[in-house]
Design a protein around this motif. Sequence first.
Motif, PDB file in Angstrom:
ATOM      1  N   GLN A 110       0.795  -1.219  -0.120  1.00  0.00           N
ATOM      2  CA  GLN A 110      -0.123   0.048   0.073  1.00  0.00           C
ATOM      3  C   GLN A 110       1.058   1.289   0.039  1.00  0.00           C
ATOM      4  O   GLN A 110       1.974   1.265   0.505  1.00  0.00           O
ATOM      5  CB  GLN A 110      -0.812  -0.191   1.098  1.00  0.00           C
ATOM      6  CG  GLN A 110      -1.729   1.220   1.329  1.00  0.00           C
ATOM      7  CD  GLN A 110      -2.651   1.085   2.641  1.00  0.00           C
ATOM      8  OE1 GLN A 110      -3.665   0.307   2.793  1.00  0.00           O
ATOM      9  NE2 GLN A 110      -2.433   1.989   3.635  1.00  0.00           N
ATOM     10  N   ARG A 112       0.674   5.542   0.144  1.00  0.00           N
ATOM     11  CA  ARG A 112      -0.171   6.806   0.557  1.00  0.00           C
ATOM     12  C   ARG A 112       0.354   7.781  -0.150  1.00  0.00           C
ATOM     13  O   ARG A 112       1.554   8.406   0.178  1.00  0.00           O
ATOM     14  CB  ARG A 112      -0.349   7.030   1.922  1.00  0.00           C
ATOM     15  CG  ARG A 112      -0.723   5.751   2.750  1.00  0.00           C
ATOM     16  CD  ARG A 112      -0.510   5.675   4.269  1.00  0.00           C
ATOM     17  NE  ARG A 112       0.902   5.715   4.596  1.00  0.00           N
ATOM     18  CZ  ARG A 112       1.622   6.222   5.600  1.00  0.00           C
ATOM     19  NH1 ARG A 112       0.879   6.392   6.778  1.00  0.00           N
ATOM     20  NH2 ARG A 112       2.918   6.138   5.849  1.00  0.00           N
ATOM     21  N   GLU A 141      -3.424   4.901  -1.671  1.00  0.00           N
ATOM     22  CA  GLU A 141      -4.563   5.561  -1.311  1.00  0.00           C
ATOM     23  C   GLU A 141      -4.046   7.375  -1.497  1.00  0.00           C
ATOM     24  O   GLU A 141      -3.017   7.514  -1.202  1.00  0.00           O
ATOM     25  CB  GLU A 141      -4.619   5.528   0.222  1.00  0.00           C
ATOM     26  CG  GLU A 141      -5.145   4.019   0.534  1.00  0.00           C
ATOM     27  CD  GLU A 141      -5.351   4.136   2.097  1.00  0.00           C
ATOM     28  OE1 GLU A 141      -4.824   5.066   2.820  1.00  0.00           O
ATOM     29  OE2 GLU A 141      -5.770   3.182   2.605  1.00  0.00           O
ATOM     30  N   ALA A 159       1.924  10.113   4.996  1.00  0.00           N
ATOM     31  CA  ALA A 159       1.901   9.897   3.637  1.00  0.00           C
ATOM     32  C   ALA A 159       3.263   9.268   3.409  1.00  0.00           C
ATOM     33  O   ALA A 159       4.295   9.430   3.948  1.00  0.00           O
ATOM     34  CB  ALA A 159       1.852  11.059   2.914  1.00  0.00           C
TER      35      ALA A 159
END
Length: 314
Positions: A110, A112, A141, A159
């Motif tokens: 994942q 960000r 994301e 982030a």
Amino acid sequence: MRQYTGAPEPIRINISSRIDLLTLRLFVAIVEEGSIARAADREGIAASAVSKRIGDLEQALRTELLLRHRQGIEPTAAGQALFQHARLIMRNLAELEAEFVDFSAGTRGQVRIWANESTLFGFIPEQLAGFAERYPQVRVELQSNLSPMNIQAVMDNSADIGIFSGDLPTGGLVVHSGFKDRLVVIVPAGHALAKRDGVGFAELLGYDLIEQEPRSSIQTLLLKNAGELGNIPRSRVRVGGFDAVCRMVEAGLGLGIIPDRLAAKLGPVMDIAIVALEETWAVREHRICVRNDADIPVATRLLLRHLLEAAQAS
């Protein structure tokens, strides 16, 4: 007082503390091969060591697991139960191992991203589409925010990647050159400037301008350059977001300054005209920041490389 029922107390065994994964794998091999010797050869372990492990396991579980006879070895009822569960555990571990190989290779994970609005409209959608096609199991994301907040989000580990524009402090972050865009002027379709090829910023200061969010990179840039001209932009309306700027311009509430890629998309479907902003500072570079390159996860590193390659090619 505890009442006697005549039934013996069940023996409680903490299996998780008595069975290790190697012994489970050896037990599965013995049942599948029907022989300790063949299981030892298959696993590359001495037969005596295998036999001792199984003996210790039977003693720890207080249960006979294997029946030994001339034709070989077969599991008892308890051994068969253990075999079924052990084989399931081994399969799940193999699947987990395969998934972690994917994670370590960056094919799963994942990332960000916090990006400014210019990036959302003018650069990143197409790049994420290409990245998703190559790495379909990496989840991204994406959050839109002002440039200073994107930098702070990377600093705070909210982030993994931040995209911003403007000369902003970035502390100890690693900053890469990203893509460029150009600011243009949008005016109502019937405005006196609508048929012009270009206009300078000094002339624009004679008109009402649609203000943007106070900390946005464009608003900061406009105030800076107006100040250098000894002026302050005139405005009756402040909005958040480029689409709102376009709507205010269309309604005749002032002129707007937005990125060229967004203007090119919205111009044909709105009652506005696009005019070049004839200033060297109208060309902006967007930068990409991350924490220490050596410490970022592989999936983040892959996406960063993808974005940087796309920026260089644009």
